[in-house]
Design a protein around this motif. Structure first.
Motif, short mmCIF file in Angstrom:
data_model
loop_
_atom_site.label_atom_id
_atom_site.label_comp_id
_atom_site.label_asym_id
_atom_site.label_seq_id
_atom_site.Cartn_x
_atom_site.Cartn_y
_atom_site.Cartn_z
N GLY A 293 0.81 -1.20 0.00
CA GLY A 293 0.00 0.00 0.00
C GLY A 293 0.86 1.26 0.00
O GLY A 293 2.08 1.20 0.11
N GLY A 294 0.19 2.40 -0.13
CA GLY A 294 0.92 3.67 -0.10
C GLY A 294 0.12 4.80 -0.70
O GLY A 294 -1.08 4.67 -0.94
N LEU A 295 0.82 5.89 -0.96
CA LEU A 295 0.22 7.09 -1.55
C LEU A 295 0.60 7.14 -3.03
O LEU A 295 1.77 6.99 -3.37
CB LEU A 295 0.73 8.33 -0.83
N VAL A 296 -0.39 7.36 -3.86
CA VAL A 296 -0.15 7.43 -5.29
C VAL A 296 -1.00 8.54 -5.88
O VAL A 296 -2.07 8.86 -5.36
CB VAL A 296 -0.46 6.06 -5.96
N GLN A 297 -0.54 9.13 -6.96
CA GLN A 297 -1.29 10.18 -7.63
C GLN A 297 -2.40 9.57 -8.49
O GLN A 297 -2.29 8.42 -8.93
CB GLN A 297 -0.37 11.02 -8.49
N PRO A 298 -3.45 10.34 -8.75
CA PRO A 298 -4.51 9.85 -9.66
C PRO A 298 -3.92 9.41 -10.99
O PRO A 298 -3.04 10.08 -11.55
CB PRO A 298 -5.41 11.07 -9.81
N GLY A 299 -4.42 8.28 -11.46
CA GLY A 299 -3.91 7.71 -12.69
C GLY A 299 -2.75 6.75 -12.48
O GLY A 299 -2.32 6.08 -13.42
N GLY A 300 -2.24 6.69 -11.28
CA GLY A 300 -1.10 5.84 -10.99
C GLY A 300 -1.49 4.40 -10.72
O GLY A 300 -2.66 4.01 -10.81
N SER A 301 -0.48 3.61 -10.36
CA SER A 301 -0.68 2.18 -10.13
C SER A 301 -0.03 1.74 -8.82
O SER A 301 0.94 2.35 -8.37
CB SER A 301 -0.05 1.36 -11.27
N PHE B 274 -2.05 -11.46 -5.36
CA PHE B 274 -1.74 -10.08 -5.68
C PHE B 274 -2.98 -9.35 -6.17
O PHE B 274 -3.91 -9.95 -6.70
CB PHE B 274 -0.66 -10.01 -6.76
N LEU B 275 -2.93 -8.04 -6.02
CA LEU B 275 -3.95 -7.17 -6.62
C LEU B 275 -3.22 -6.05 -7.34
O LEU B 275 -2.65 -5.16 -6.69
CB LEU B 275 -4.90 -6.62 -5.57
N GLN B 276 -3.22 -6.12 -8.66
CA GLN B 276 -2.63 -5.05 -9.46
C GLN B 276 -3.70 -4.01 -9.70
O GLN B 276 -4.77 -4.32 -10.24
CB GLN B 276 -2.12 -5.61 -10.80
N MET B 277 -3.41 -2.79 -9.32
CA MET B 277 -4.39 -1.70 -9.42
C MET B 277 -3.83 -0.62 -10.34
O MET B 277 -2.80 -0.02 -10.05
CB MET B 277 -4.68 -1.12 -8.04
N ASN B 278 -4.52 -0.39 -11.45
CA ASN B 278 -4.10 0.62 -12.42
C ASN B 278 -5.14 1.72 -12.53
O ASN B 278 -6.31 1.53 -12.16
CB ASN B 278 -3.89 -0.03 -13.79
N ASN B 279 -4.70 2.85 -13.06
CA ASN B 279 -5.59 3.99 -13.26
C ASN B 279 -6.38 4.30 -11.98
O ASN B 279 -7.61 4.44 -12.01
CB ASN B 279 -6.54 3.73 -14.43
N LEU B 280 -5.66 4.44 -10.91
CA LEU B 280 -6.29 4.68 -9.62
C LEU B 280 -6.89 6.08 -9.55
O LEU B 280 -6.34 7.04 -10.12
CB LEU B 280 -5.28 4.49 -8.50
N GLY B 281 -7.99 6.17 -8.84
CA GLY B 281 -8.64 7.45 -8.62
C GLY B 281 -8.90 7.67 -7.15
O GLY B 281 -8.76 6.75 -6.34
N PRO B 282 -9.25 8.89 -6.76
CA PRO B 282 -9.50 9.19 -5.35
C PRO B 282 -10.55 8.26 -4.72
O PRO B 282 -10.47 7.97 -3.52
CB PRO B 282 -10.00 10.63 -5.38
N GLU B 283 -11.47 7.77 -5.53
CA GLU B 283 -12.51 6.88 -5.02
C GLU B 283 -11.96 5.51 -4.61
O GLU B 283 -12.66 4.72 -3.97
CB GLU B 283 -13.61 6.68 -6.07
N ASP B 284 -10.73 5.23 -4.97
CA ASP B 284 -10.10 3.96 -4.59
C ASP B 284 -9.37 4.06 -3.25
O ASP B 284 -8.84 3.06 -2.76
CB ASP B 284 -9.11 3.52 -5.67
N THR B 285 -9.34 5.24 -2.67
CA THR B 285 -8.71 5.42 -1.37
C THR B 285 -9.46 4.61 -0.31
O THR B 285 -10.67 4.76 -0.15
CB THR B 285 -8.71 6.91 -0.97
N ALA B 286 -8.73 3.75 0.38
CA ALA B 286 -9.35 2.86 1.37
C ALA B 286 -8.27 2.02 2.03
O ALA B 286 -7.12 2.01 1.58
CB ALA B 286 -10.38 1.95 0.71
#
Length: 114
Positions: A9-17, A78-90
């Protein structure tokens, strides 16, 4: 009782992975399914993705096409998460299900913010 340990986990910018990992103390093939759930602040925990013993995957509509659940060997999911948005914060939790019995990890914080 199986032990599940999340990482990545961590902090990522919108659109990041990000890629989350779940290490299990027992073989994942001992369970009906291994899954990822998430819980945002003030909201109920919700299903994100699951993979069953046969390898079949299932995703929440909100993450289809962006997230991918996979496994490696007998003890890693694993869970690969791409194109992250603020709504994915959790907080993201790994889950192991055997019949009606659920086991949970301690959670991994994912924050999406610019």
């Amino acid at each position: 009782q199986v032990q599940l340990v999340e990482s990545g986990g961590g902090l990522v910018q919108p659109g990041g992975s990000l890629r989350l990992s779940c290490a299990t103390s027992e073989s994942i093939f001992n369970f009906n399914a291994i899954g990822w759930f998430r819980q945002a602040s003030g909201k109920q925990r919700e299903l994100v993705a699951t993979i069953n013993v046969g390898g079949q995957t299932d995703y929440a509509d909100s993450v289809k096409g962006r997230f991918t659940i996979s496994r490696e060997g007998a003890n890693m999911v694993f869970l690969q998460m791409n194109n992250l948005g603020p709504e994915d914060t959790a907080v993201y939790y790994c889950n192991a299900r055997l019949m009606s019995r659920n086991s949970w990890g301690q959670g991994a914080q994912v924050a999406v913010s610019s």
